[in-house]
Design a protein around this motif. Structure first.
Motif, PDB file in Angstrom:
ATOM      1  N   ASP A  29       0.830  -1.209   0.000  1.00 49.90           N
ATOM      2  CA  ASP A  29       0.000   0.000   0.000  1.00 49.90           C
ATOM      3  C   ASP A  29       0.862   1.256   0.000  1.00 49.90           C
ATOM      4  O   ASP A  29       0.529   2.261  -0.633  1.00 49.90           O
ATOM      5  N   HIS A  42       2.300   1.718  -3.468  1.00 48.48           N
ATOM      6  CA  HIS A  42       1.303   2.319  -4.363  1.00 48.48           C
ATOM      7  C   HIS A  42       1.142   3.808  -4.099  1.00 48.48           C
ATOM      8  O   HIS A  42       1.044   4.621  -5.036  1.00 48.48           O
ATOM      9  N   LEU A  43       1.104   4.195  -2.822  1.00 51.91           N
ATOM     10  CA  LEU A  43       0.919   5.601  -2.472  1.00 51.91           C
ATOM     11  C   LEU A  43       2.086   6.448  -2.963  1.00 51.91           C
ATOM     12  O   LEU A  43       1.882   7.492  -3.605  1.00 51.91           O
ATOM     13  N   THR A  44       3.305   6.040  -2.658  1.00 50.60           N
ATOM     14  CA  THR A  44       4.468   6.837  -3.059  1.00 50.60           C
ATOM     15  C   THR A  44       4.596   6.906  -4.580  1.00 50.60           C
ATOM     16  O   THR A  44       4.953   7.955  -5.135  1.00 50.60           O
ATOM     17  N   THR A  45       4.276   5.797  -5.255  1.00 46.68           N
ATOM     18  CA  THR A  45       4.332   5.803  -6.722  1.00 46.68           C
ATOM     19  C   THR A  45       3.310   6.780  -7.298  1.00 46.68           C
ATOM     20  O   THR A  45       3.605   7.545  -8.225  1.00 46.68           O
ATOM     21  N   SER A  46       2.108   6.758  -6.732  1.00 51.06           N
ATOM     22  CA  SER A  46       1.055   7.679  -7.201  1.00 51.06           C
ATOM     23  C   SER A  46       1.460   9.130  -6.986  1.00 51.06           C
ATOM     24  O   SER A  46       1.243   9.983  -7.847  1.00 51.06           O
ATOM     25  N   LEU A  47       2.065   9.420  -5.821  1.00 50.30           N
ATOM     26  CA  LEU A  47       2.480  10.793  -5.530  1.00 50.30           C
ATOM     27  C   LEU A  47       3.547  11.261  -6.503  1.00 50.30           C
ATOM     28  O   LEU A  47       3.532  12.405  -6.975  1.00 50.30           O
ATOM     29  N   LEU A  55       4.045  10.196  -9.558  1.00 52.36           N
ATOM     30  CA  LEU A  55       3.597  10.256 -10.946  1.00 52.36           C
ATOM     31  C   LEU A  55       2.398  11.169 -11.173  1.00 52.36           C
ATOM     32  O   LEU A  55       1.982  11.370 -12.315  1.00 52.36           O
ATOM     33  N   THR A  56       1.830  11.726 -10.104  1.00 56.22           N
ATOM     34  CA  THR A  56       0.685  12.627 -10.259  1.00 56.22           C
ATOM     35  C   THR A  56       1.047  13.818 -11.147  1.00 56.22           C
ATOM     36  O   THR A  56       2.049  14.500 -10.915  1.00 56.22           O
ATOM     37  N   GLN A  87       2.105  13.669 -14.132  1.00 54.53           N
ATOM     38  CA  GLN A  87       3.216  13.360 -15.029  1.00 54.53           C
ATOM     39  C   GLN A  87       2.797  12.416 -16.156  1.00 54.53           C
ATOM     40  O   GLN A  87       3.633  11.714 -16.731  1.00 54.53           O
ATOM     41  N   ASP A  88       1.507  12.378 -16.455  1.00 55.55           N
ATOM     42  CA  ASP A  88       1.007  11.441 -17.457  1.00 55.55           C
ATOM     43  C   ASP A  88       1.720  11.584 -18.808  1.00 55.55           C
ATOM     44  O   ASP A  88       1.901  10.606 -19.534  1.00 55.55           O
TER      45      ASP A  88
END
Length: 231
Positions: free
Chosen positions: A184, A187-192, A194-195, A197-198
């Protein structure tokens, strides 16, 4: 195929129950060094099961060919990057010469797979288990695990191994957080990161990240090779 975290956690707990057989004869810090390679062995066995008959037929047919040629033919028959040329399985090992049968079985894997068990010093623990009259019990318990790819994907197997490694760290009196990062949090750190940065996440793009506090990732007595991650 649908998998859930509960299934993975239950499977990991079931696998770790092998430790109940080891108590009194092995130190807690040794549990993982026994359970991890046995789990790998069972997973490899389950992966190879559908083509085992073809590999055994090819073994007989090509037994006189040079080793290099024979290995390529057996790999083709297995349909994977590894094979096992033994007619044995964990479930069919003899109860009177379990250690001998088990090591014969392991030595029948292709070279890359054998190296995994050499890394774990598998034979040493097999001999210790045999001397304590525990080997056949452990083998039968491991053989009961359903680790077929149709039930547990490679991704799911990775989660199960993460859980086993965490339990290993805890049983070794290490701080589990030093060796295991909960999924979890990953997932959180990865989402932060890449937010927003699509636009960078396009095919063939390379994204670099600077982490000045990453440190050195260390898992005691367990360093999975790239080969192991392809099961």
């Amino acid at each position: 195929m649908t998998e859930d975290k509960t299934t993975h956690s239950q499977t990991a707990a079931f696998i770790w129950s092998v430790a109940d057989l080891l108590r009194g004869n092995f130190k807690q810090g040794q549990y993982g060094r026994i359970i991890l390679p046995f789990t790998i062995l069972r997973r490899l066995e389950c992966v190879l099961a559908p083509t085992k008959g073809k590999v055994l037929d090819a073994t007989k047919e090509h037994q006189t060919k040079p080793d290099a040629v024979r290995e390529k033919l057996l790999l083709r028959a297995s349909g994977h990057d590894f094979f096992n040329a033994s007619p044995l399985t964990l479930a069919t090992l003899s109860d009177s010469q379990t250690a001998e049968d088990l090591m014969s079985y392991v030595q029948s894997f292709s070279k890359d797979a054998r190296e995994i068990f050499e890394y774990f010093h598998f034979e040493e623990f097999v001999q210790q288990l045999s001397a304590d009259d525990l080997l056949y019990q452990v083998v039968q318990r491991i053989a009961s695990f359903d680790l077929r790819p149709t039930r547990i994907s490679n991704f799911g197997m990775g989660i199960i191994f993460e859980e086993l490694i965490r339990k290993f760290a805890e049983s070794s009196n290490d701080t589990a957080g030093e060796h295991f990062t909960p999924r979890d949090i990953v997932h959180l750190t990865t989402s932060l990161v890449l937010t927003g940065q699509d636009h960078k996440l396009q095919p063939n793009n390379i994204v670099t990240i600077y982490d000045p506090t990453a440190g050195k990732r260390y898992i005691p007595s367990f360093n999975p090779t790239p080969y192991m991650l392809q099961w």
